[in-house]
Design an enzyme around this catalytic site. Sequence first.
Site, PDB file in Angstrom:
ATOM      1  CG  HIS A 113       7.527 -30.079   3.499  1.00 32.53           C
ATOM      2  ND1 HIS A 113       8.258 -31.208   3.202  1.00 32.53           N
ATOM      3  CD2 HIS A 113       7.917 -29.698   4.743  1.00 32.53           C
ATOM      4  CE1 HIS A 113       9.043 -31.510   4.235  1.00 32.53           C
ATOM      5  NE2 HIS A 113       8.862 -30.608   5.178  1.00 32.53           N
ATOM      6  CE  LYS A 130     -11.576   2.082   1.827  1.00 31.93           C
ATOM      7  NZ  LYS A 130     -11.185   2.975   2.946  1.00 31.93           N
ATOM      8  CD  GLU A 181      -3.123   0.881   2.163  1.00 30.86           C
ATOM      9  OE1 GLU A 181      -4.038   0.073   1.926  1.00 30.86           O
ATOM     10  OE2 GLU A 181      -3.042   1.529   3.225  1.00 30.86           O
TER      11      GLU A 181
END
Length: 534
Positions: free
Chosen positions: A360, A468, A331
């Site tokens: 793994h 938004k 950000e």
Amino acid sequence: MSATARDTGSDLGTLLYALPGKGAGGGFGFLLDVAYMDLPKDIFTKMAAPMGRALSEMRALEQGAIANPDEHRMVGHYWLRDAERAPSEEIREEIRGTLRRIHQFAAEVHAGSVSSGAGPFRNLLTIGIGGSALGPELVAAALSGPGDRLHPFFLDNTDPDGIDRVIGQIQATAGGLAQTLVLVVSKSGGTKETRNGQFEVKEAFRRAGLDFASHFVAVTGDGSELHQTALAEKWRTLFPMWDWVGGRTSELSAVGLLPAALQGLDIDEMLRGAREMDALTRAQDPAKNPAAVLALCWHHAMTLGRRDMVILPYKDRLELVSRYMQQLVMESLGKELDLSGKVVNQGIAVYGNKGSTDQHAYVQQLRDGLNNFFVTFIEVQKDRALPPGGKDFFVEEQVTSGDYLLGFLLGTREALHQKGRLSLTLTVPDVSAHTLGMLIGLFERAVGLYGFLVEINAYHQPGVEAGKKAAVGVLALQGRLLAALSETPRTAAELAGQGEAYVAFKLLEHLSANGRVRRQIAAGAHPMEARYLR
């Protein structure tokens, strides 16, 4: 405070940074090993001018320079751990007064003088998102233990199933919702994910026959929508968020200190760790400044081609460091424009998990696949907390599980180096409140310095606001679709027009899956040919 370096020929090698009063002999702070970053030996000379400017800009920032001209906003998270550095007495007293209130409120909750009608509070539910949740979640996960005064829970999304799951977990505890304190954290109060969580939890309290107001505490900006709601509904109390503290750098404000104090963690030690790191990372000699060295490592990696930052903490308690760093780095640094308005599309992608789990998982690709990353290994020297006089357990002769953990770290580091993969290793003595404060301070400063090096504003987030605003438009379309539905079946394109057909289709499918509209479709037809009706 000091730093020393061991030269390893063509590389910088291991830098030792000493912070007072920690570790064996009272001097060990942490190690930063950059030998495998393949830094040019003359990097401090080569980067002297840009790093000098970055350090100067950071110094001005700490003194109260305006970081976001369009918002006329300062960036003052450094003042949170050293109020005397704030540029005005008003800000200094706000910081000191809020810290006193946090201590007092936590003490009253722990003593039972602030309690629910069913008895003392046992659980703590924090509702927030992004910076209002990631830092508190990291600290809670890293420092939780059987001695916690309140058991922490978090709502950090607007996923109904996730909300139900957390509420169900709380209800399954001995105290249930009746003995749960709720923190609602939002600077503006208008963040929809947090607002939705607030509404959902209020409804859960209502269904349980409980008065939510005496359980709710707001952490918000003065005069915000949440501030007004808390006053109107007579919530238990409020704590401030300030416009000069961004969400991703808010962990050492009331956003993170309040839940940590209520959990029973040592917030003064967190502040001390960050304060000591701030003092160390103000050094004007980059070689003695670990944040400057980190920023130079990132800059060097990116000059070799786009590089992802892979965070590999070899400690279960630090598993959430990668999520915390995702927001702090991406950000802050993911910007389209530089400070002059030129399109640069800057940024560093961050991902990670924990060691040795990744032996793994994706380490296979790190070693043999695309060479488009650099690794930050995090080593914790202290394996486990032993009772007084206790002895460690050996899985083999003179070998513990912790020995294996370090072996996997060093082995993976070496295996990657053999294939020309870049990595740096950060070693800390333990996982403690002091260490977390130190790491937060280190990474915050490194991000800021890197932003200045590449000439972008690391303290703005226009892309978040764009998302938004787009979401508001999507929900407005949903409202129009619901208003247009009738008993006559129609396709998404017929209801919304061709230009919005796909988004309308996704909305109608979601409404249909949740039983809010009906859908008709012929066998074998294309999904977009589905018709919807009331």
